[in-house]
Design a protein around this motif. Structure first.
Motif, PDB file in Angstrom:
ATOM      1  N   THR A 144       0.653  -1.156   0.048  1.00 57.84           N
ATOM      2  CA  THR A 144      -0.031   0.086   0.029  1.00 57.84           C
ATOM      3  C   THR A 144       0.987   1.261   0.030  1.00 57.84           C
ATOM      4  N   LEU A 145       2.058   1.368   0.905  1.00 56.67           N
ATOM      5  CA  LEU A 145       2.820   2.379   0.826  1.00 56.67           C
ATOM      6  C   LEU A 145       3.598   2.367  -0.322  1.00 56.67           C
ATOM      7  N   ASP A 146       4.135   1.439  -0.874  1.00 61.25           N
ATOM      8  CA  ASP A 146       4.733   1.448  -2.202  1.00 61.25           C
ATOM      9  C   ASP A 146       3.768   2.225  -3.404  1.00 61.25           C
ATOM     10  N   THR A 147       2.727   1.803  -3.181  1.00 53.52           N
ATOM     11  CA  THR A 147       1.624   2.598  -4.107  1.00 53.52           C
ATOM     12  C   THR A 147       1.328   3.808  -3.889  1.00 53.52           C
ATOM     13  N   GLY A 148       1.346   4.482  -2.733  1.00 50.70           N
ATOM     14  CA  GLY A 148       1.052   5.701  -2.194  1.00 50.70           C
ATOM     15  C   GLY A 148       2.223   6.535  -2.729  1.00 50.70           C
ATOM     16  N   LEU A 149       3.608   6.068  -2.674  1.00 48.85           N
ATOM     17  CA  LEU A 149       4.792   6.619  -2.928  1.00 48.85           C
ATOM     18  C   LEU A 149       4.811   6.644  -4.281  1.00 48.85           C
ATOM     19  N   ALA A 150       4.444   5.863  -5.147  1.00 47.34           N
ATOM     20  CA  ALA A 150       4.386   5.855  -6.534  1.00 47.34           C
ATOM     21  C   ALA A 150       3.399   6.845  -6.919  1.00 47.34           C
ATOM     22  N   LEU A 151       2.117   6.619  -6.739  1.00 49.22           N
ATOM     23  CA  LEU A 151       1.103   7.788  -7.122  1.00 49.22           C
ATOM     24  C   LEU A 151       1.586   9.341  -6.807  1.00 49.22           C
ATOM     25  N   HIS A 152       2.194   9.560  -5.775  1.00 51.16           N
ATOM     26  CA  HIS A 152       2.864  10.761  -5.162  1.00 51.16           C
ATOM     27  C   HIS A 152       3.702  11.220  -6.626  1.00 51.16           C
ATOM     28  N   SER A 153       4.449  10.450  -7.409  1.00 53.57           N
ATOM     29  CA  SER A 153       5.082  10.855  -8.402  1.00 53.57           C
ATOM     30  C   SER A 153       4.397  11.191  -9.454  1.00 53.57           C
ATOM     31  N   VAL A 154       2.945  10.843  -9.766  1.00 48.96           N
ATOM     32  CA  VAL A 154       2.531  11.120 -10.807  1.00 48.96           C
ATOM     33  C   VAL A 154       1.369  12.317 -10.851  1.00 48.96           C
ATOM     34  N   PRO A 155       1.613  13.205 -11.307  1.00 48.26           N
ATOM     35  CA  PRO A 155       0.516  14.329 -11.308  1.00 48.26           C
ATOM     36  C   PRO A 155      -0.753  13.953 -11.608  1.00 48.26           C
ATOM     37  N   GLY A 156      -1.893  14.416 -11.056  1.00 47.60           N
ATOM     38  CA  GLY A 156      -3.209  14.207 -11.093  1.00 47.60           C
ATOM     39  C   GLY A 156      -3.800  12.972 -10.321  1.00 47.60           C
ATOM     40  N   HIS A 157      -2.714  12.475  -9.244  1.00 46.82           N
ATOM     41  CA  HIS A 157      -3.077  11.349  -8.676  1.00 46.82           C
ATOM     42  C   HIS A 157      -3.263  11.548  -7.113  1.00 46.82           C
ATOM     43  N   GLU A 158      -3.415  12.747  -6.826  1.00 44.82           N
ATOM     44  CA  GLU A 158      -3.272  13.270  -5.293  1.00 44.82           C
ATOM     45  C   GLU A 158      -4.657  12.430  -4.632  1.00 44.82           C
ATOM     46  N   SER A 159      -5.808  12.308  -5.294  1.00 42.52           N
ATOM     47  CA  SER A 159      -6.728  11.664  -4.537  1.00 42.52           C
ATOM     48  C   SER A 159      -6.454  10.185  -4.249  1.00 42.52           C
ATOM     49  N   GLY A 160      -5.589   9.516  -5.074  1.00 43.03           N
ATOM     50  CA  GLY A 160      -5.106   8.216  -4.656  1.00 43.03           C
ATOM     51  C   GLY A 160      -4.376   8.243  -3.447  1.00 43.03           C
ATOM     52  N   VAL A 161      -3.510   9.270  -3.127  1.00 45.16           N
ATOM     53  CA  VAL A 161      -2.651   9.128  -2.020  1.00 45.16           C
ATOM     54  C   VAL A 161      -3.481   9.664  -0.857  1.00 45.16           C
ATOM     55  N   ALA A 162      -4.409  10.576  -1.059  1.00 45.80           N
ATOM     56  CA  ALA A 162      -5.020  10.868   0.083  1.00 45.80           C
ATOM     57  C   ALA A 162      -5.931   9.738   0.581  1.00 45.80           C
ATOM     58  N   ALA A 163      -6.821   8.938  -0.318  1.00 43.33           N
ATOM     59  CA  ALA A 163      -7.381   7.667  -0.106  1.00 43.33           C
ATOM     60  C   ALA A 163      -6.322   6.678   0.789  1.00 43.33           C
ATOM     61  N   ILE A 164      -5.332   6.478   0.456  1.00 43.37           N
ATOM     62  CA  ILE A 164      -4.347   5.714   1.115  1.00 43.37           C
ATOM     63  C   ILE A 164      -4.245   6.244   2.815  1.00 43.37           C
ATOM     64  N   ASN A 165      -3.885   7.507   2.402  1.00 43.42           N
ATOM     65  CA  ASN A 165      -3.581   8.161   3.723  1.00 43.42           C
ATOM     66  C   ASN A 165      -4.609   8.081   4.832  1.00 43.42           C
ATOM     67  N   ALA A 166      -5.865   8.234   4.263  1.00 42.22           N
ATOM     68  CA  ALA A 166      -6.897   8.056   5.186  1.00 42.22           C
ATOM     69  C   ALA A 166      -7.366   6.962   5.738  1.00 42.22           C
ATOM     70  N   ALA A 167      -6.904   5.838   4.964  1.00 40.79           N
ATOM     71  CA  ALA A 167      -7.163   4.311   5.468  1.00 40.79           C
ATOM     72  C   ALA A 167      -5.743   3.783   6.100  1.00 40.79           C
ATOM     73  N   PHE A 168      -4.689   4.504   5.916  1.00 44.21           N
ATOM     74  CA  PHE A 168      -3.437   3.775   6.548  1.00 44.21           C
ATOM     75  C   PHE A 168      -3.279   4.643   7.896  1.00 44.21           C
ATOM     76  N   LYS A 169      -3.509   5.830   7.918  1.00 44.69           N
ATOM     77  CA  LYS A 169      -3.353   6.746   9.263  1.00 44.69           C
ATOM     78  C   LYS A 169      -3.611   5.926  10.417  1.00 44.69           C
TER      79      LYS A 169
END
Length: 469
Positions: free
Chosen positions: A79-104
């Protein structure tokens, strides 16, 4: 793909007594901006955002309520590998936010409760993700990940000469766990990244210990020596000091992201970069290490990304091109069982070939997710086309049933596309050199103006030809 934070081992590491303490200073503000190292590395080269974007789209759809879930439940590391990867791709902030909300709220399930269980590498990686998500690692869901990481980092003794073994392991991370100590070089590199960014007083020792894990040739090994061994450094040719491509790539990435500009780090990065380029094949691919070592997209993408951050753009683009060739895009008339998974990256070419007929088997989905999460990073350096995207017919009209040449221009190197007219199609792939692709398509019956199309994962071009019976 053995670079996860807590790899399975058959025996626990023998531990010496380690003095542990905290020394965190005020952390700089966290930011959710894309890596400045990535932005500056890409600034001078012509890259194609399509492969990383469609891969990010696919992997976002694989999340279940913000988490990657496998047969054994949530996989927080992936999940974190996915979040760090999505962070590198513009326009995928919502995916990072979804992971953050679930993981935190569940972070302790990954890093330990901070008392009986505390996993150093996982703490470093979780802190890296928290920062990428725009959170503060010193207050992530009420947890101070940096302070916990410092507790798992061996202190520098007051008198190194009087305590030579304590001095030898100073800065080394250790897990606290009933299951044993699984801390390794990959985890150490995440620890260095986050202790450095948090301006911890323990960052320098952690960095120095990481640099000890680099052998003379420039590679990093994966595992540490046992804690009671006087020599804690990588020793080329010695047991336990074999090269590890993934560990080397991740050490490079995390050292760059630590923003440590010391001469020692610069020298280490230059040596690691030279070693990685030497190991890269003419195809652009890199081979993994250890048991079952093989050429694969996972290792190639990590190595390529590290080289890209090092401004080795030719090597990075070669790696990205090889990875892109393992990202099947079979759309429209070229549809296969993989079409519904457009954007996913195969671990190896044989996986892609088999899945075109059957789709991704349920038991193989985890492998495709892992490969794609890492591939997104390497695909950041995919070379763009040097030409305008278009299709041309060599003739303005022809008879029904004839096979007529069509020319396609402007496909990026390695980019998959489908050429088609009604009743016929051809799969094509962008060339490494030059952009013109010539294929024949058979014209359908019927007196009519027909459309010749070329379609990629996210674009299309068309031309017309007059057909006579």
């Amino acid at each position: 793909m053995h670079h996860r934070i807590r790899p399975i081992r058959t025996a626990a590491v023998a531990l010496s007594t380690v003095a542990l303490g905290a020394g965190v200073l005020a952390a700089p503000p966290a930011t959710a901006d894309t890596s400045s190292a990535l932005r500056s590395a890409k600034a001078g080269i012509n890259t194609d955002s399509t492969p990383s974007t469609v891969a990010a789209d696919w992997i976002t759809d694989e999340l279940a309520n913000g988490l990657m879930v496998g047969s054994n439940g949530p996989d927080f590391g992936l999940t974190l590998d996915t979040g760090l990867a999505l962070h590198s791709v513009p326009g995928h902030e919502s995916g990072v936010a979804a992971i953050n909300a679930a993981f935190k709220p569940r972070v302790d399930e990954y890093v330990g409760d901070g008392t009986k269980e505390s996993y150093a590498g996982a703490l470093g990686k979780a802190a890296a993700f928290a920062r990428a998500a725009g959170e503060s690692p010193i207050d992530y869901g009420g947890k101070n990940l940096v302070a916990r990481l410092e507790e798992r980092t061996a202190n520098v003794p007051a008198d190194p000469a009087a305590e030579p073994q304590a001095a030898a392991i100073a800065g080394r991370i250790f897990d606290k766990s009933a299951d044993g100590n699984y801390a390794n070089v990959v985890g150490q590199s995440y620890a260095v990244r986050e202790l450095s960014l948090a301006r911890s007083t323990e960052a320098a020792a952690a960095r120095d210990f990481l640099l000890k894990q680099q052998c003379a040739s420039g590679y990093f090994r994966l595992n540490f020596e046992k804690a009671n061994v006087p020599n804690q450094s990588c020793t080329e040719g010695a047991p336990g000091s074999s090269s590890d491509t993934d560990a080397t790539a991740l050490a490079m990435i995390n050292l760059i992201e630590s923003h440590d500009n010391s001469p020692a780090v610069k020298a280490a990065l230059d040596k690691a970069s030279a070693w990685m380029i030497d190991k890269q094949r003419n195809s652009g691919a890199l081979r993994s290490s250890g048991d079952g070592a093989q050429i694969n997209t996972n290792t190639t993408a990590l190595g390529g990304y590290a080289l890209g951050l090092m401004r080795q753009s030719d090597a990075a683009q070669k790696a990205a091109l090889w990875v892109r060739k393992n990202q099947p895009v079979d759309k429209y008339k070229c549809r296969t069982a993989l079409t519904k998974d457009t954007g996913a990256v195969a671990f190896r070419k044989d996986r892609s070939k088999a899945a075109k007929a059957t789709g991704i088997p349920a038991e193989a989905r985890d492998e495709w997710r892992r490969a794609t999460a890492q591939a997104i990073l390497g695909l950041q350096f995919a070379p763009a086309s040097k030409d305008r995207f278009r299709i041309e017919s060599v003739r303005k009209q022809a008879r029904a049933g004839e096979r007529v040449q069509f020319r396609v221009y402007g496909l990026a190197p390695g980019e998959s596309a489908c050429m088609q007219v009604k009743g016929d199609f051809r799969r094509v792939k962008g060339k490494t050199k030059g952009t013109k692709i010539v294929r024949k398509l058979q014209l359908p019956t019927g007196n009519q103006r027909r459309v010749g199309l070329v379609k990629t994962s996210d674009d299309e071009a068309r031309t017309t030809i007059l057909v006579r019976n």
